[in-house]
Structures are given as C-alpha cells and as structure tokens.
Design an enzyme around this catalytic site. Sequence first.
Site, PDB file in Angstrom:
ATOM      1  N   ARG A  38       0.831  -1.229  -0.023  1.00 25.33           N
ATOM      2  CA  ARG A  38      -0.109   0.107   0.102  1.00 25.33           C
ATOM      3  C   ARG A  38       0.749   1.142   0.126  1.00 25.33           C
ATOM      4  NH1 ARG A  38      -4.861  -1.941   3.996  1.00 25.33           N
ATOM      5  NH2 ARG A  38      -5.992  -3.012   2.401  1.00 25.33           N
ATOM      6  N   LYS A 199     -20.884 -15.406   0.979  1.00 27.31           N
ATOM      7  CA  LYS A 199     -22.384 -14.974   1.378  1.00 27.31           C
ATOM      8  C   LYS A 199     -23.104 -14.410   0.456  1.00 27.31           C
ATOM      9  CE  LYS A 199     -21.450 -14.338   6.380  1.00 27.31           C
ATOM     10  NZ  LYS A 199     -21.303 -13.406   7.516  1.00 27.31           N
ATOM     11  N   GLY A 356     -10.279  -7.375  -1.669  1.00 27.20           N
ATOM     12  CA  GLY A 356     -10.357  -8.476  -0.747  1.00 27.20           C
ATOM     13  C   GLY A 356      -9.758  -9.820  -0.944  1.00 27.20           C
ATOM     14  N   GLY A 379     -13.866  -3.321   0.515  1.00 32.05           N
ATOM     15  CA  GLY A 379     -15.252  -2.593   0.704  1.00 32.05           C
ATOM     16  C   GLY A 379     -15.668  -1.670  -0.201  1.00 32.05           C
TER      17      GLY A 379
END
Length: 399
Positions: A38, A199, A356, A379
């Site tokens: 990063r 999910k 992710g 996100g």
Amino acid sequence: MNYNKKSILDIDVSGKRVLCRCDFNVPTKAGQITSDKRIVAALPTIEYLLNHGAKLILCSHMGKPKGEWKPELSLKIVAERLSQLLGKEVIMASDVVGEDAMAKAAALKEGEVMLLENVRYMKGETKNDPELSRQFASMAEIFVNDAFGTAHRAHSSTAGVAEYLPAVSGLLVQKEVGIMGKALADPERPFVAILGGAKVSDKLNVINNLLEKVDTLIIGGGMAFTFQAALGHNVGNSLLDESKIDYCKEMMAKAEQRGVKLLLPTDVVVVDHFPSPIDAPVEVMTVSADAIPEDKEGVDIGEKTRAIFAQAVKDAKTVVWNGPMGVFENPTLAKGTIAMAQALADADAVTIVGGGDSAAACEQLGFAQEITHISTGGGASLEFLEGLELPGIACLQDR
C-alpha cells in the site's frame, strides 16, 4: 455518481501546502511491516506532488485504535519505510492536529514531506466531525484523496476536509475510478461479471445492480448454494442462507427477463468436514451440483464448471471479478479460484479484480501481472459495483 473527477494532473500544486489522504493501513507483525504494497501504491502520487514543488502533508489511518493512542498502531514505521522508498526524509509529526503537526506543517518547504500520526487516534475521525475536518483543512490549501480503500467511508480525513478545501484525486484513486467507472458505465461487450465468496447477503445489491449492466453473470463460491437451493436442489451441509432463497429466485427471474446469462456451478467439489486448520489436508470428491449428498459440504467448483466459466471469460471483452470460487486458502480447494484467475490472465479483455479475497488470491497465485487492474479497496470496490456513491470520491471536484 459522476466519475469524471479532477486529479492532481489538473491543478497547480507548486508552492502549495497539500494534504494528501493515503491508505497506509499496512499489515504488521512484532512492530514490523509485513507488506509495504500500500505504501508502494501511493508513491506515484507522492513523487508527482514533491517533484512539482508541493509542501506535502500525508495522513492515513492504521488499524482500529477507536480514538485512543495505541503505540502499536503508530505510523512511525510507515514514515521510516516511506523515507527509504523516496530516498529522502519523511518528517514525522508526534500528533494528528496538535501543536507539533501544526508547527511542522507550517515550516514545510517546497519538495518536503511530512506524515501525521494515525488519524483514527482522534475520536472525531470516524464520526466525520466538522471541527476535526476544519483542523485538517487549516494545515493546507489543497486536499488530495488517494485512499481508495477508505473512499466508501465518510470520515473527516476522507471526505469532511473537502468541505473546506478544493479537493482532487491522486493518481491511484484516478486509476480506480477511471477503470472501474468506465467498466460499469460504458463497458466493451460482452461484459461478464463473476461473483464468489461465502455469503449472498454480502452481494445482494451488487447482484441486483450488475444484472442491469452485464451480458453474463457467473455465481460461484459459497453463495452459489443458496441459488442452487432456490432451484430446488439439495445442498447437503453446504453454506446456505435460507432467508435469501426468495431473493435468489427473484434475481434468476430478473436475469431471464433482461436476457442476461446467469451461470451457476454444474458440478461441485465436496468434503465430509470443513478443513481445520483451513489449510489442512482434506479428502474430496466431485458431485453434480443438483445432487450433493446430505452429509457432504460443497467447498469449490468442479472441473466441468471451471471449463464453462473459463469459456465465458474467454469470450468476454470486459470482466469484473469479486470473490473466490472456493476455499482458496487450502491448496486442494483452490482449483476453482486458480482456474478463474488463469482465465482472466488469458483473456483478451479489460480484466478487473475487486479487492479483498479475490485480489489476495490473484496475488498469492502469481496472476497479478496479467490482470488489467486489481483494486486496492475491498469494501470500496464492492460498494462501487453496487452503484453506491462513495463519499471520498463524491466530495472531489468534477472536471
């Protein structure tokens, strides 16, 4: 949302104090940075600003100190690593908006760079406190947001400060918004989206939004079993969200109505028990997706499915992928995810991997160099795919 935002390339920063929000939320162990990815990703923006005579004030969060001063979450180790990468001193403030930060910001000369302490040491940061935003703004004349990973958060240092300063994107945010924005607003077709992960509930609005845009939607991972159940199939002990079965039926009907090809697994890799630890050796068998035995759990897509999904990717011109196809942390159960990464690497298309787990999978499996764009925000990229307005982008000046 308008994705055509001004960047640092559109403004004059020479001699100006520039506050730049970066994403330096790096992983650490025993006080050492374990991956500086990063920090490296922020270098093009930082070097551009310094080379163009800015007086540069960097800020970021690290971890979740929740308004408390936690020494183990200090950004000092980031300042040290950044100094090495830039080949020049990064001045470290001992506070966030206190006397030391204010004095060091005021004393900066052109081409000099400093770093504020962890912005989440301040209780008001995550509440987007206007007073804290004003204090940030008082240090500078221009605000640059280069932290896509936190662009979906309306915090003082990501969005609030833009109420008080002219705000533009850094090069990293410009790239994220440019590539992902074009893919959603004006994709080259056929446009294929691949969704995986555990999910359905995590991707409800993403599925709904993508069905408005794509030609083919591929569903894999744990979330596929709720779709299988919606088709009346037995899923054994596989992940299942019974409360979302009707939703899955609605989405399949919507796909049919809109002429979108919805691809689900036709065969599945199953196990007796989920591996513990997650990377433990495990015995597997492959069964038809509509005939999973009662005592088995689906953990990856099967070989036939891998071929069908890969063919859909091969025929595409734009591909967006978010979420692994199985338990990719286990070498035996990573074959579906590897097949998808390989398909994207081989595709003659614009290929975008949301942050992710799917981004981690591409990097761990060695496919990162072959992908057009791997998002730096998990996100944020998911909310982007949902079509939501991201506060850290919406606050920037339009072109």
